[in-house]
Design an enzyme around this catalytic site. Structure first.
Site, PDB file in Angstrom:
ATOM      1  N   GLU A  14       0.767  -1.211   0.091  1.00  0.00           N
ATOM      2  CA  GLU A  14      -0.120  -0.114  -0.069  1.00  0.00           C
ATOM      3  C   GLU A  14       1.143   1.212   0.196  1.00  0.00           C
ATOM      4  OE1 GLU A  14      -2.679   1.616  -0.127  1.00  0.00           O
ATOM      5  OE2 GLU A  14      -4.358  -0.084   1.022  1.00  0.00           O
ATOM      6  N   ARG A  91      -8.365   1.150  12.948  1.00  0.00           N
ATOM      7  CA  ARG A  91      -7.152   1.069  12.849  1.00  0.00           C
ATOM      8  C   ARG A  91      -6.911   2.447  11.958  1.00  0.00           C
ATOM      9  NH1 ARG A  91      -5.522  -0.536   7.692  1.00  0.00           N
ATOM     10  NH2 ARG A  91      -6.278  -2.622   6.361  1.00  0.00           N
ATOM     11  N   ASN A  93      -5.564   4.252   8.457  1.00  0.00           N
ATOM     12  CA  ASN A  93      -5.302   3.332   6.641  1.00  0.00           C
ATOM     13  C   ASN A  93      -4.467   4.765   5.839  1.00  0.00           C
ATOM     14  OD1 ASN A  93      -6.116   1.350   5.196  1.00  0.00           O
ATOM     15  ND2 ASN A  93      -7.346   2.064   4.152  1.00  0.00           N
ATOM     16  N   GLU A 111     -13.511  -4.655  10.990  1.00  0.00           N
ATOM     17  CA  GLU A 111     -14.184  -5.103  10.353  1.00  0.00           C
ATOM     18  C   GLU A 111     -14.988  -4.772   9.227  1.00  0.00           C
ATOM     19  OE1 GLU A 111     -17.732  -7.134  13.186  1.00  0.00           O
ATOM     20  OE2 GLU A 111     -16.768  -5.935  13.995  1.00  0.00           O
ATOM     21  N   ASN A 139      -9.554   6.120   2.240  1.00  0.00           N
ATOM     22  CA  ASN A 139      -9.039   5.721   2.367  1.00  0.00           C
ATOM     23  C   ASN A 139      -8.259   6.906   1.110  1.00  0.00           C
ATOM     24  OD1 ASN A 139      -7.617   3.033   1.364  1.00  0.00           O
ATOM     25  ND2 ASN A 139      -9.887   2.230   1.036  1.00  0.00           N
ATOM     26  N   ASP A 189     -10.142   2.518  -3.910  1.00  0.00           N
ATOM     27  CA  ASP A 189      -8.932   2.513  -2.473  1.00  0.00           C
ATOM     28  C   ASP A 189      -8.118   3.804  -2.442  1.00  0.00           C
ATOM     29  OD1 ASP A 189      -6.741   1.697  -0.693  1.00  0.00           O
ATOM     30  OD2 ASP A 189      -7.002   0.188  -1.373  1.00  0.00           O
TER      31      ASP A 189
HETATM   32  C1  BGC Z   1      -7.313  -1.516   3.507  1.00  0.00           C
HETATM   33  C2  BGC Z   1      -7.843  -2.695   3.327  1.00  0.00           C
HETATM   34  C3  BGC Z   1      -9.450  -2.725   2.563  1.00  0.00           C
HETATM   35  C4  BGC Z   1      -9.247  -2.214   1.398  1.00  0.00           C
HETATM   36  C5  BGC Z   1     -10.692  -1.406   0.329  1.00  0.00           C
HETATM   37  C6  BGC Z   1      -7.263  -0.439   2.277  1.00  0.00           C
HETATM   38  O1  BGC Z   1      -7.103   0.474   1.764  1.00  0.00           O
HETATM   39  O2  BGC Z   1      -6.294  -1.206   3.675  1.00  0.00           O
HETATM   40  O3  BGC Z   1      -7.881  -2.927   4.533  1.00  0.00           O
HETATM   41  O4  BGC Z   1      -9.658  -4.278   2.761  1.00  0.00           O
HETATM   42  O5  BGC Z   1      -8.800  -0.343   1.489  1.00  0.00           O
HETATM   43  O6  BGC Z   1     -11.381  -1.094   0.878  1.00  0.00           O
HETATM   44 CA    CA Z   2      -5.863   2.249   0.781  1.00  0.00          CA
END
Ligand code: BGC
Ligand code: CA
Length: 273
Positions: A14, A91, A93, A111, A139, A189
């Site tokens: 990522e 968490r 991201n 979840e 995201n 994403d």
């Molecule tokens: C997250 C994943 C998630 C994905 C899709 C990513 O940024 O780290 O855990 O499944 O996005 O939403």
């Molecule tokens: Ca991401």
């Protein structure tokens, strides 16, 4: 032609960032920071849920992990800021610094189901503000070229939002839908912006990256041989290489890919607190 540029398979690669001839990215679930300089690929374990990184004006990197922001350099890992009231359902991201060096980072529901997440910004003087609530999977983040708009993704909404952005105060307002991807397979994403002001959005579960105009039209796509495409950034000598991270959900997933494009990207900002 899309090329695989790392041999080591990750779990959730990522947050790619190009800075000073080096590609950085994270493996969120392994808690690692990865560095690719030429074809030399190295990595270090930093913590749990290492979700994003950015170059730090004073040298080294700022990394979001666990419940905070950490300075990672040759001298090791030092705490910059830890969130006091942490919601254990979440968490960290995706995160990214704006042109003033503020670090924007979101949280997501572990979840991936409930809107317990938020979008935060760590500002000068190490002041943390919560700017959005009710987020499920925070995201992609990007700003337009004159810093009057901020683009933002909460993945399960399947939309890219656009906010009016005030660079001097760091405020966002007037949320609008830039593009609705409901008819697409997968969810948006990570994303980046190119030098023409168009967004490149990784479609997680869709095996592609799409290019979106500032009016919200989808004007192109790049197919990726892994369905869980997680994020993108431009880099390379002339800033025309698009780097694409993926998650390990099938044979070709869990690698980083690179493809040459006709369009230049823009340099990333350094963070400064
Ligand atoms: C997250 C994943 C998630 C994905 C899709 C990513 O940024 O780290 O855990 O499944 O996005 O939403
Ligand atoms: Ca991401």
């Amino acid at each position: 032609m899309l090329k695989k540029i790392v041999n080591k398979k990750g779990i959730l690669y990522e947050g790619p960032v190009w800075f000073k001839d080096t590609l950085y990215f994270v493996d969120i679930l392994k808690g690692e920071v990865h560095t690719l300089r030429g074809d030399k690929h190295t990595w270090i374990k930093v913590g749990t849920y290492v979700s994003s990184l950015q170059p730090y004006k004073r040298g080294g990197l700022v990394v979001t992990a666990d419940k905070g922001f950490y300075h990672v350099s040759e001298e090791g890992v030092k705490t910059i800021y830890e969130v006091k009231e942490w919601d254990n359902r979440n968490r960290f991201n995706d995160g990214k610094c704006d042109a003033m060096g503020r670090y924007w980072v979101g949280t997501m529901n572990l979840e991936e189901k409930y809107p317990t997440g938020a979008l935060f910004v760590l500002d000068k003087g190490l002041i943390l503000r919560k700017v959005l609530e009710g987020i499920t999977i925070s995201n992609g983040l990007a700003w337009n070229l004159d810093n009057t708009k901020m683009y933002y993704i909460d993945s399960p909404t399947k939309k890219v939002f656009e906010f009016a952005f005030n660079l001097s105060t760091g405020e966002i307002r007037d949320r609008k839908i830039l593009v609705d991807l409901t008819r697409f397979q997968g969810v948006p994403d990570g994303m980046t912006i190119d030098s023409e002001g168009y967004l490149w959005v990784a479609i997680y579960g869709g095996g592609k990256v799409i290019r979106v105009s500032p009016k919200g039209e989808i004007v192109g796509e790049i197919k990726v041989p892994a369905s869980h495409t997680t994020s993108v950034t431009f880099g390379g000598n002339d800033m025309r290489t698009l780097f694409i991270t993926t998650a390990n959900d099938e044979a070709e997933g869990g690698y980083v890919y690179a493809v040459e494009t006709d369009i230049k990207g823009v340099e990333s900002f350094e963070c400064e607190f």
